[in-house]
Design an enzyme around this catalytic site. Structure first.
Site, PDB file in Angstrom:
ATOM      1  N   LEU A   1     -55.099  12.194 -43.692  1.00 16.53           N
ATOM      2  CA  LEU A   1     -56.006  13.146 -44.322  1.00 16.53           C
ATOM      3  C   LEU A   1     -55.175  14.373 -44.682  1.00 16.53           C
ATOM      4  O   LEU A   1     -54.244  14.740 -43.956  1.00 16.53           O
ATOM      5  CB  LEU A   1     -57.137  13.558 -43.368  1.00 16.53           C
ATOM      6  CG  LEU A   1     -58.149  12.477 -42.964  1.00 16.53           C
ATOM      7  CD1 LEU A   1     -59.139  13.048 -41.959  1.00 16.53           C
ATOM      8  CD2 LEU A   1     -58.889  11.932 -44.180  1.00 16.53           C
ATOM      9  N   ASP A   2     -55.507  15.011 -45.793  1.00 16.97           N
ATOM     10  CA  ASP A   2     -54.796  16.226 -46.174  1.00 16.97           C
ATOM     11  C   ASP A   2     -54.964  17.291 -45.094  1.00 16.97           C
ATOM     12  O   ASP A   2     -55.935  17.267 -44.327  1.00 16.97           O
ATOM     13  CB  ASP A   2     -55.325  16.753 -47.507  1.00 16.97           C
ATOM     14  CG  ASP A   2     -55.095  15.774 -48.643  1.00 16.97           C
ATOM     15  OD1 ASP A   2     -54.138  14.985 -48.560  1.00 16.97           O
ATOM     16  OD2 ASP A   2     -55.875  15.798 -49.614  1.00 16.97           O
ATOM     17  N   LYS A   3     -54.057  18.237 -45.067  1.00 16.82           N
ATOM     18  CA  LYS A   3     -54.050  19.290 -44.049  1.00 16.82           C
ATOM     19  C   LYS A   3     -55.429  19.933 -43.874  1.00 16.82           C
ATOM     20  O   LYS A   3     -55.898  20.122 -42.755  1.00 16.82           O
ATOM     21  CB  LYS A   3     -53.018  20.354 -44.428  1.00 16.82           C
ATOM     22  CG  LYS A   3     -53.011  21.568 -43.508  1.00 16.82           C
ATOM     23  CD  LYS A   3     -52.018  22.619 -43.990  1.00 16.82           C
ATOM     24  CE  LYS A   3     -52.078  23.864 -43.117  1.00 16.82           C
ATOM     25  NZ  LYS A   3     -51.128  24.914 -43.584  1.00 16.82           N
TER      26      LYS A   3
ATOM     27  N   ARG B   1     -59.861  14.251 -54.492  1.00 16.45           N
ATOM     28  CA  ARG B   1     -59.612  15.530 -55.143  1.00 16.45           C
ATOM     29  C   ARG B   1     -59.197  15.332 -56.602  1.00 16.45           C
ATOM     30  O   ARG B   1     -59.681  16.037 -57.500  1.00 16.45           O
ATOM     31  CB  ARG B   1     -58.545  16.300 -54.371  1.00 16.45           C
ATOM     32  CG  ARG B   1     -58.948  16.600 -52.923  1.00 16.45           C
ATOM     33  CD  ARG B   1     -57.755  17.033 -52.078  1.00 16.45           C
ATOM     34  NE  ARG B   1     -57.188  18.285 -52.566  1.00 16.45           N
ATOM     35  CZ  ARG B   1     -56.042  18.781 -52.125  1.00 16.45           C
ATOM     36  NH1 ARG B   1     -55.349  18.133 -51.179  1.00 16.45           N
ATOM     37  NH2 ARG B   1     -55.582  19.921 -52.603  1.00 16.45           N
TER      38      ARG B   1
END
Length: 322
Positions: A138-140, A237
């Site tokens: 997962l992105d930060k 995104r």
């Protein structure tokens, strides 16, 4: 450091006529297909006593297969006492609810303080599993659920399940713009042609499919539920930005504040202060890699996301009464 591996097996009837790499995958399921293929091309495999370095070599029932290889230990990272929100854990897997701000894997600019460092502290034996058992990322600043393998067999099975799209991942998001209906985005994703840290919809990218449905509409925003068919970097995104509905807070892909007309000072301030993409991995469902049991987990929506929806709803209701 490395570990010496010696494996021996006999080609079963079910593999008669199959390729060598397919046969090895069936004989030695604890090892990934890519690792087995590399051992073949590195001349670590013998068939009936003769070295074979072609993965496509056809096998015949009764042949003897021998693998003699080195299992090279990956780069070692430091174990750090970082708190983990563990939703589920047994001898084979862990399911983590990741908070915003936590990077998953060490890299340029973030050599430590990551989920991987936390996993090494929580369960030191996980250093024997590639990438400390991390199957997907997962992105930060994305919150929510991730599955982690604690053993090599579990990791091999989960990677295969991910590739076969047998792991279901559902997300919640708030995007800019009032969407009228759900749908899907089926567009390939690859590295941005000029911005090397960004991803983009590009003709030569990898296939990517995102399904979405409307949960709630606001004056100039939409609360969505999304499901991934593929797992490309920044997929949701990029796809939402591509259809001109970037996620709230996602400055990288165009999600700058777009407050509705005559919004309250409170909503204006909150949108301007929302410094991460409004994206949460809400549900994770999979077959247990060892027992085969179907498991499903849900993570509550984080407080900042809840407050965002609350303010957008209040704004809509206030203007509906005018």
């Amino acid at each position: 450091m490395s570990e010496h591996i010696e494996l021996t097996g006999t080609v079963p009837a079910s593999c008669n006529g199959k390729r060598l790499d397919q046969t090895l995958a069936e004989l030695f399921p604890d090892y990934s297909r890519s690792r087995l293929k590399n051992w073949i091309t590195d001349q670590c495999v013998k068939v009936d006593g003769k070295l074979v370095d072609k993965p496509r070599e056809k096998m015949i029932t009764g042949m003897t297969v021998e693998v003699t290889a080195e299992l090279i230990e990956e780069q070692r990272f430091e174990a750090q006492p970082i708190r983990l929100n563990i939703v589920y854990e047994d001898d084979a897997i862990m399911v983590i609810n990741k908070p915003a701000g936590l990077v998953v894997h060490p890299g340029a600019g973030t050599p430590s303080g990551t989920l991987l460092n936390a996993l090494l502290h929580h369960y030191p034996a996980i250093d024997q599993v590639p990438r400390a058992g991390i199957i997907h990322r997962l992105d930060k600043d994305t919150t929510g659920l991730m599955v982690v393998a604690k053993t090599l067999p579990a990791q091999t099975h989960l990677v295969a399940a991910m590739q076969e799209r047998e792991i279901t991942r559902e997300y919640e998001a708030v995007c800019n713009g009032a969407m009228t209906a759900g749908g899907h985005v089926d567009e390939p994703i690859g590295r941005h042609p000029t911005k090397r840290t960004h991803m983009a919809v590009v003709a030569m990218g990898k296939p990517a499919l995102t399904h979405y449905r409307v949960v709630e509409r606001f004056r100039n925003h939409t609360h969505l539920r999304l499901r991934l068919e593929t797992g490309r970097t920044h997929q949701i995104r990029v796809h939402m930005a591509h259809i001109r509905h970037p996620l709230v807070g996602d400055i990288t892909y165009g999600g700058r504040p777009r407050p509705p007309q005559d919004a309250s000072p409170e909503l204006l301030a909150y949108l301007r202060g929302f410094k991460r993409q409004a994206l949460h991995a809400a549900r994770l469902s999979l077959h247990h890699p060892i027992t085969g049991e179907w498991l499903s987990f849900d993570a509550p929506t984080p407080d900042d996301f809840v407050e965002l929806v609350k303010l957008l709803r209040a704004d809509r209701n206030a203007h509906a009464e005018e």
